[in-house]
Design an enzyme around this catalytic site. Structure first.
Site, PDB file in Angstrom:
ATOM      1  N   ARG A 290       0.847  -1.177  -0.202  1.00 35.60           N
ATOM      2  CA  ARG A 290       0.042  -0.001   0.032  1.00 35.60           C
ATOM      3  C   ARG A 290       0.969   1.158  -0.107  1.00 35.60           C
ATOM      4  O   ARG A 290       1.568   1.490   0.877  1.00 35.60           O
ATOM      5  CB  ARG A 290      -0.957  -0.011   1.182  1.00 35.60           C
TER       6      ARG A 290
ATOM      7  N   ASP B  61      -4.028   3.404  13.774  1.00 32.89           N
ATOM      8  CA  ASP B  61      -3.148   3.873  12.663  1.00 32.89           C
ATOM      9  C   ASP B  61      -3.508   5.196  12.501  1.00 32.89           C
ATOM     10  O   ASP B  61      -4.325   5.755  13.384  1.00 32.89           O
ATOM     11  CB  ASP B  61      -3.012   2.798  11.494  1.00 32.89           C
TER      12      ASP B  61
END
Length: 540
Positions: free
Chosen positions: A169, A453
């Site tokens: 990613r 996150d």
């Protein structure tokens, strides 16, 4: 008259790192420079388009499926390309940053896929950006190992056939990389992450029987997916591999993308692998886009917004229906629980919640789901094994019973839950604790037994902002104001100091994190992404 000297491909403005020359080769930097020159102007146009669309939402307080792309949705004949063998079975995926220990543990975890994250689970220090690339190269060449300096424990890779398939990613379109400049401009972080990884590993992965596979974050429209597709076409031609070798899974983690799922798959159809339901960023996007839409768009405490909420059910069921209609994988959301080594009762309760969540996803038709910790892999695996058996996926389950209307996706007031004082405290606690770790270069952080996150900090500060500006009255009768947020934040800072002790508190970045959270939560001018002002304060 002599010809002018060619300008350097890309200028690195950072202190040298160990072995960086293996990643920052002249050829790799030239490739990244070419990506920048060809595609950054379109990236800039698309970012401007986001602002225009947000202004339209502010004016109308609504969204709808696009009339100009109705023909794509109505055409039942098109499908995405068939999945390569390495991505056909994705029943459990583990996520995490690309530090050396995580790289080994994730590949060894027993999950089918590892989302190797340069985005929300990674603070973009130059060291994390470059050494993360190096760790992946070392993993593919099986030259990676790690010994924990604290415990002396050694880590090494299992045999290749036991390793998870990597889906990498890159950063979202909105973030630039300040350490890399081309023609005097910062290069978008997306092109740095994608370009370095693809250039070094595309052929190597093909030799291993896999390929360069990507998760695309923060996508807001099918036009942004079209840009990625054009990048893929150019990149494959550049290194001389067949078109369609790249495969991309798009995170549907913005409310605008939820209205363009079919169009996103259509734009990427030769390279599409699936769509993923990203929960925290999705809620953040709802708040961001409808933040001035009044009481009916006010979200309750983040932990009260379960995936069973009607508007979240609409989103996930539409995602499964869309993916399977077009031959793509539907990947479920994150189980973020981090098992406690000290409290088995906490684990027992949490494991049952994880099991129920994964059972629901598997029974709804998802082909796989995410976990944040290796201990959760067997639980998620069991849920999908029960439904899939020996089948790699359930894309044959078309969910033709699903009929989601445009209004269903933004029916926030269908949720029977209200903001609470405890929710405000939690938003402040998690926001400060996450930002402090991020400013020290950590993007994936265990807080209160959950792996958090950057999306966590985004939903936390966005809810504080929304509750203040909507004049929300909490369950204890208090109205949420800037002064109340400051009071709660000051109390949390005192609690952290008492918890850590004066010396450890002073050594951290707690005051800085506190100030930054309040800035992005209280400023009248809402920052599009917390990570933009935070990046200016990130060292390294």
């Amino acid at each position: 008259m002599s010809a002018p000297a060619p300008s350097p491909a890309a200028i690195v403005d950072a202190e040298p790192l160990p072995r960086q020359e293996e990643v920052l080769t002249d050829a790799a930097l030239a490739f990244v420079a070419e990506l920048h020159r060809r595609f950054t102007p379109r990236r800039d146009e698309l970012l401007a388009r986001r602002a225009e669309r947000r202004a339209e939402i502010a004016r109308t307080s609504t969204l709808d499926f696009l009339p100009e792309t109705a023909a794509i949705r109505a055409d039942d004949t098109w499908r995405v390309a068939p999945a390569p063998e390495a991505l056909d079975d994705r029943r459990v995926e583990i996520t995490g940053p690309t530090d050396r220990k995580m790289t080994i543990n994730a590949l060894n975890s027993g999950a089918k896929v590892w989302l190797a994250d340069f985005e929300d689970a990674s603070a973009p220090t130059w060291e994390n950006v470059v050494l993360g690339q190096l760790n992946l190269i070392d993993a593919y060449t099986r030259s990676i190992d790690f010994t924990d300096p604290a415990t002396g424990k050694s880590y090494a890779l299992r045999p290749n056939e036991e390793l998870a398939t990597v889906v990498m990613r890159p950063r979202g379109w909105h973030l630039n990389e300040r350490h890399l400049q081309v023609d005097g401009e910062q290069v978008p972080g997306a092109f740095v992450d994608f370009g370095l990884y693809f250039f070094h590993n595309a052929r190597r992965l093909l030799d291993l029987g896999k390929g360069p596979y990507f998760y695309l974050p923060k996508t807001e429209s099918h036009l942004e997916a079209r840009l990625w597709n054009d990048v893929f076409v150019f990149a494959q031609d550049h290194v001389g591999i067949p078109q369609g070798t790249i495969r991309a899974t798009v995170l549907i983690e913005t409310i605008t993308a939820a209205y363009e799922m079919e169009e996103i798959l259509y734009e990427l159809r030769d390279h599409a692998s699936g769509l993923n339901a990203g929960r925290w960023d999705y809620l953040f996007s709802i708040v961001k886009n409808f933040r001035d839409g009044g009481a009916r768009f006010v979200l309750p405490d983040r932990n009260a917004v379960m995936m069973t909420a009607p508007f979240m059910r609409a989103y996930t069921e539409l995602l499964v229906r869309t993916c399977h209609k077009r031959g793509a994988h539907a990947i479920g959301g994150m189980a973020a629980f981090i098992p406690s080594r000290r409290d088995p009762e906490v684990n027992k309760v949490a494991f049952e919640k994880v099991r129920a969540d994964k059972d629901r996803e598997a029974n709804d038709g998802f082909d796989g789901s995410w976990v944040a910790h290796p201990d959760l892999v067997p639980i998620a695996m069991e849920s999908f094994d029960k439904v899939l058996g020996d089948k790699p996926n359930q894309k044959d389950r078309l969910r033709e019973d699903v009929d989601v209307k445009a209004a269903d996706l933004i029916a926030i007031d269908s949720l029977d839950a209200k903001p609470t004082y405890a929710g405000l405290v939690n938003a402040v606690q998690v926001g400060i604790r996450y930002i402090e770790a991020w400013l020290r270069g950590l993007g994936a952080v265990a807080i209160f037994n959950l792996m958090e996150d950057a999306a966590t900090a985004e939903i936390s500060r966005s809810q504080i902002w929304q509750w203040i500006n909507a004049g929300v009255v909490l369950d204890n009768g208090e109205r949420v104001t800037a002064d109340l947020a400051r009071k709660v934040a000051a109390e949390e800072l005192d609690n952290i100091k008492a918890e850590l002790g004066e010396e450890a508190f002073t050594a951290g970045k707690w005051q800085q994190a506190h100030d930054l959270l309040l800035k992005v939560a209280l400023d009248e001018d809402y920052a599009d992404f917390l990570t933009l002002p935070a990046y200016e304060q990130l060292e390294g």
